[in-house]
Scaffold this motif. Sequence first.
Motif, mmCIF file in Angstrom:
data_model
loop_
_atom_site.group_PDB
_atom_site.id
_atom_site.type_symbol
_atom_site.label_atom_id
_atom_site.label_comp_id
_atom_site.label_asym_id
_atom_site.label_seq_id
_atom_site.Cartn_x
_atom_site.Cartn_y
_atom_site.Cartn_z
ATOM 1 N N GLU A 222 59.377 -109.297 13.753
ATOM 2 C CA GLU A 222 60.124 -107.987 14.338
ATOM 3 C C GLU A 222 60.775 -107.409 15.573
ATOM 4 N N HIS A 223 60.463 -108.777 15.995
ATOM 5 C CA HIS A 223 60.372 -108.364 17.960
ATOM 6 C C HIS A 223 61.261 -107.090 18.637
ATOM 7 N N ALA A 224 62.841 -107.275 18.274
ATOM 8 C CA ALA A 224 62.966 -106.241 18.313
ATOM 9 C C ALA A 224 63.591 -105.421 18.080
ATOM 10 N N ALA A 225 62.112 -104.505 17.339
ATOM 11 C CA ALA A 225 62.061 -103.040 17.288
ATOM 12 C C ALA A 225 60.662 -103.236 17.711
ATOM 13 N N VAL A 226 60.001 -103.488 17.938
ATOM 14 C CA VAL A 226 58.258 -103.401 18.851
ATOM 15 C C VAL A 226 58.912 -103.579 20.600
ATOM 16 N N SER A 227 59.620 -104.630 20.980
ATOM 17 C CA SER A 227 60.336 -104.546 22.531
ATOM 18 C C SER A 227 60.889 -102.860 22.430
ATOM 19 N N THR A 228 62.209 -102.416 21.524
ATOM 20 C CA THR A 228 62.352 -100.878 21.911
ATOM 21 C C THR A 228 61.831 -99.955 21.748
ATOM 22 N N ALA A 229 60.569 -99.522 21.231
ATOM 23 C CA ALA A 229 59.449 -98.914 21.253
ATOM 24 C C ALA A 229 58.639 -99.036 22.153
ATOM 25 N N LEU A 230 58.516 -100.380 22.559
ATOM 26 C CA LEU A 230 57.621 -100.271 23.749
ATOM 27 C C LEU A 230 58.548 -99.463 24.866
ATOM 28 N N ASP A 231 59.672 -100.002 25.325
ATOM 29 C CA ASP A 231 60.080 -99.542 26.184
ATOM 30 C C ASP A 231 60.028 -97.825 26.184
ATOM 31 N N ASP A 232 60.680 -97.232 24.530
ATOM 32 C CA ASP A 232 60.736 -95.759 24.232
ATOM 33 C C ASP A 232 59.695 -94.817 24.605
ATOM 34 N N ALA A 233 58.127 -95.906 24.742
ATOM 35 C CA ALA A 233 56.912 -95.264 24.988
ATOM 36 C C ALA A 233 56.811 -95.448 25.794
ATOM 37 N N ARG A 234 57.494 -96.237 27.597
ATOM 38 C CA ARG A 234 56.733 -96.496 28.749
ATOM 39 C C ARG A 234 57.880 -95.293 29.165
ATOM 40 N N THR A 235 58.884 -94.766 28.790
ATOM 41 C CA THR A 235 60.012 -94.178 29.242
ATOM 42 C C THR A 235 59.530 -92.200 28.855
ATOM 43 N N PHE A 236 59.074 -92.070 27.938
ATOM 44 C CA PHE A 236 58.362 -91.487 27.378
ATOM 45 C C PHE A 236 57.605 -90.879 28.066
ATOM 46 N N ASP A 237 56.403 -91.908 28.433
ATOM 47 C CA ASP A 237 55.180 -91.530 28.919
ATOM 48 C C ASP A 237 55.310 -90.933 30.653
ATOM 49 N N GLY A 238 56.385 -91.568 31.068
ATOM 50 C CA GLY A 238 57.052 -91.477 32.227
ATOM 51 C C GLY A 238 56.889 -90.715 32.380
ATOM 52 N N ALA A 239 58.207 -90.081 31.549
ATOM 53 C CA ALA A 239 58.409 -88.360 31.293
ATOM 54 C C ALA A 239 57.508 -87.208 31.711
ATOM 55 N N LEU A 240 56.265 -87.639 31.112
ATOM 56 C CA LEU A 240 55.023 -86.925 31.182
ATOM 57 C C LEU A 240 54.656 -86.222 32.942
ATOM 58 N N GLY A 241 54.584 -87.087 33.441
ATOM 59 C CA GLY A 241 54.423 -86.548 34.804
ATOM 60 C C GLY A 241 55.546 -85.758 35.591
ATOM 61 N N GLY A 242 56.289 -85.563 35.376
ATOM 62 C CA GLY A 242 58.051 -84.925 35.776
ATOM 63 C C GLY A 242 57.786 -83.823 35.539
ATOM 64 N N PRO A 243 58.508 -83.112 35.837
ATOM 65 C CA PRO A 243 59.265 -81.622 35.572
ATOM 66 C C PRO A 243 59.263 -81.407 33.917
ATOM 67 N N LEU A 244 58.700 -79.935 33.316
ATOM 68 C CA LEU A 244 58.557 -79.840 31.934
ATOM 69 C C LEU A 244 59.586 -79.794 31.234
ATOM 70 N N LEU A 245 61.086 -79.584 32.121
ATOM 71 C CA LEU A 245 62.226 -79.389 31.808
ATOM 72 C C LEU A 245 61.893 -81.827 31.063
ATOM 73 N N GLY A 246 62.192 -81.812 32.156
ATOM 74 C CA GLY A 246 62.064 -83.481 31.621
ATOM 75 C C GLY A 246 61.072 -84.379 30.925
ATOM 76 N N ALA A 247 60.748 -83.968 30.235
ATOM 77 C CA ALA A 247 59.339 -84.322 29.907
ATOM 78 C C ALA A 247 59.834 -83.567 28.334
ATOM 79 N N LEU A 248 60.374 -82.179 27.929
ATOM 80 C CA LEU A 248 61.233 -81.648 27.308
ATOM 81 C C LEU A 248 62.148 -82.469 26.586
ATOM 82 N N GLY A 249 62.981 -83.053 27.327
ATOM 83 C CA GLY A 249 64.191 -84.024 26.928
ATOM 84 C C GLY A 249 63.739 -85.354 26.677
ATOM 85 N N ALA A 250 62.734 -85.821 26.719
ATOM 86 C CA ALA A 250 62.181 -87.244 26.978
ATOM 87 C C ALA A 250 62.099 -86.692 25.226
ATOM 88 N N ALA A 251 61.062 -86.134 25.172
ATOM 89 C CA ALA A 251 60.428 -85.387 23.669
ATOM 90 C C ALA A 251 61.809 -85.683 22.922
#
Length: 318
Positions: A222-251
Motif C-alpha cells: 500500500e505504498h501509495a497510501a503510505v506515501s500520502t499519509a507521510l506527506d500529510d503528517a509532515r504538512t500537519f506537523d509543520g503547521a503546528l509551529g505556525g499561527p494557531l489558525l493555521g494549525a487548526l486549519g491543518a487539523a
Amino acid sequence: MTALPSLPDVAALHGPLLEQTSAFRGNALLLTGPARVGKLALARAIAAQHNCTGTRGMYGEACGTCPSCRALAAGAHPDLLTVEPRAVTTTGKVARRKIIPIGAILEGRDKGRDYETHVYEFLEVRPTFQRRVVTVVGAEYLGPEAANALLKLVEEPPHGALFLFLAEDLRAVLPTIVSRSARLGVAPASDEALGRALLRAGLDADADLIAFAGGRAGVLTEHAAVSTALDDARTFDGALGGPLLGALGAAEALEKRWDAAWHPEALRFVWRARQPAARARADTALGELQEALEAYASPSLSFQVFALRLREALGEAG
C-alpha cells in the motif's frame, strides 16, 4: 495502486520459509510476526504452492503460470477462503472489539449474515485444483466458541484441506489452535531487500518509505497510501509551529483525509527526531484522539483539540 510484493518477490523476501512450507504436509500452519511483515502475502504464496501444477522455483515457490496460479493472480481461485475479524458492526460503524465469531465457521450461527462463505460449507466441497486452503487472518481474534468449532476440522480436514493461521502475538492465540499447528516465525526483511522489491516494481527505492516500513514487506503493498499519509503528517506537523489558525486549519484538512490504518503511524514516524519527552506527550495526545474517534465523538472537535494538545506537547504553542 500497485500491488507489492508479487509472488516472485515473496520468494525473494522469504525464500527460506517457502522452502520449508513447500514440503509441509500437515493440516495447519501458524504464521507469526509483526503487523504488515508480510504474513498474508506469504500465506498467499503457500496457498499457491499447494495448488501449483507447474515447475517450481528455486525455493519451491509456485510457477505463476499454471491454471491454478493464474486463477490466484486474478483473485478468483475457487479453493481459497480468507476469514477475518468483523471490521464493522451491523449498524455500519467501526467495530470497537475485533472478533472472529462462530458465525464465520457455521452458517447456522451467522445471525447477522456477516460472512458470505462459511468454513464448514467451504470445506464440504472438493478442491477444484489440489488443496482447499483456509487462511485465518488475526487468529488471536478467534473467540473460544469459534476456535472450538474449528478443532475437528483442523484435526481431520475434509479432502486434506490446509489451514493457515496468521497472528501478530503467539501468546494471544488460543492454546487449542497453537497445539494443533506447526509454527513459523515471519521475520522482517532487510532494507536492501525492500529497496530491490520497489525497484523491481518500477518504483523509486524511497529512503523514507523503506525506513517507515522497517522491514515490513506488507507496507509496500500500500505504498501509495503510505506515501500520502507521510506527506500529510509532515504538512500537519509543520503547521503546528505556525499561527494557531493555521494549525487548526491543518487539523481540519487532516481530519478530511484521515486513514486510521496509516496516519497515526505516519505521525509517530515524523515525530521520531523529537526529544523523547515531547514524543511521549505527543503520543498521549494521539492516543486520546484515537479513543475519541472510536467513541464516535465529533471528528471536527476531536481534531481541533488534538492540534491544541500537540502544540503544547511539542512546545509549539505561542
